[in-house]
Design a protein around this motif. Structure first.
Motif, PDB file in Angstrom:
ATOM      1  N   PHE A  37      12.301  40.657  19.341  1.00  0.00           N
ATOM      2  CA  PHE A  37      11.857  39.491  18.586  1.00  0.00           C
ATOM      3  C   PHE A  37      10.835  38.758  19.435  1.00  0.00           C
ATOM      4  O   PHE A  37      10.999  38.659  20.657  1.00  0.00           O
ATOM      5  N   ALA A  38       9.769  38.247  18.798  1.00  0.00           N
ATOM      6  CA  ALA A  38       8.723  37.557  19.547  1.00  0.00           C
ATOM      7  C   ALA A  38       8.217  36.348  18.783  1.00  0.00           C
ATOM      8  O   ALA A  38       8.179  36.346  17.549  1.00  0.00           O
ATOM      9  N   TYR A  40       4.722  34.180  18.697  1.00  0.00           N
ATOM     10  CA  TYR A  40       3.327  34.194  19.107  1.00  0.00           C
ATOM     11  C   TYR A  40       2.710  32.853  18.771  1.00  0.00           C
ATOM     12  O   TYR A  40       2.733  32.405  17.625  1.00  0.00           O
ATOM     13  N   ALA A  49       3.007  42.984  14.746  1.00  0.00           N
ATOM     14  CA  ALA A  49       3.649  43.717  15.839  1.00  0.00           C
ATOM     15  C   ALA A  49       4.546  44.802  15.252  1.00  0.00           C
ATOM     16  O   ALA A  49       4.875  44.790  14.069  1.00  0.00           O
ATOM     17  N   SER A  53       8.550  39.463  14.513  1.00  0.00           N
ATOM     18  CA  SER A  53       7.844  38.384  15.202  1.00  0.00           C
ATOM     19  C   SER A  53       7.542  37.255  14.234  1.00  0.00           C
ATOM     20  O   SER A  53       7.566  37.425  13.021  1.00  0.00           O
ATOM     21  N   ARG A  54       7.275  36.099  14.840  1.00  0.00           N
ATOM     22  CA  ARG A  54       6.841  34.914  14.107  1.00  0.00           C
ATOM     23  C   ARG A  54       5.594  34.375  14.772  1.00  0.00           C
ATOM     24  O   ARG A  54       5.516  34.318  15.998  1.00  0.00           O
ATOM     25  N   TRP A  55       4.636  33.971  13.960  1.00  0.00           N
ATOM     26  CA  TRP A  55       3.439  33.313  14.447  1.00  0.00           C
ATOM     27  C   TRP A  55       3.567  31.820  14.178  1.00  0.00           C
ATOM     28  O   TRP A  55       3.979  31.410  13.093  1.00  0.00           O
TER      29      TRP A  55
END
Length: 152
Positions: A37-38, A40, A49, A53-55
């Motif tokens: 999980f990321a 950004y 990705a 992920s979440r921006w």
């Protein structure tokens, strides 16, 4: 914590609870396993990705566009870091990433007034680049508990 990062790995910050979170620059993916999980932190959405992920819209050298969304995302990242490889990244890996890591440290029990020093000692000495970012970390405890008086 079988899925966790390796302590001492590139950009890996050990929180007091033992959770491990990786901070990095978006310019290069460090060697080793990918995150699970990321978050950004960037002015524009980043390329999709191969992992969840979440921006979050957050301009360089500034504060997040939506502090409440950042608080929600950081709570999720902190919870997931107990069992997953979580990373936080921005363009340079210092200002926005350092600010987010310091906020995670607050969620993990580090007093807000000590969180920037905690991250600078254990992640990067230049983390959390602006006075506004330092204030954001000091006020984050109230934001994380949904105190509306915290948001600027």
């Amino acid at each position: 914590m079988g899925a966790a990062w390796e302590p001492g790995g590139a950009g890996v910050l050990a929180l007091p609870s033992g959770r491990l979170v990786r901070g990095r620059s978006l310019r290069a993916l460090p060697p080793g396993p990918p995150p699970q999980f990321a978050l950004y932190l960037a002015a524009r959405p980043v390329a999709p990705a191969q992992w969840e992920s979440r921006w979050l819209r957050w301009l360089d050298f500034r504060l997040p566009a939506d502090p409440g969304a950042v608080a929600d995302a950081l709570r999720e990242a902190w919870q997931r870091a107990a069992t997953e490889r979580v990373e936080i990244a921005c363009a340079g890996g210092l200002g926005r990433t350092g600010t987010a890591l310091a906020c995670l440290a607050v969620l993990d029990g580090v007093p807000p007034g000590e969180a920037v020093a905690f991250v600078r000692e254990r992640y990067a000495r230049r983390a959390v680049e602006t006075a506004g970012q330092r204030r954001f970390v000091r006020r984050f405890g109230g934001l994380a508990t949904n105190d509306p008086s915290v948001a600027e």
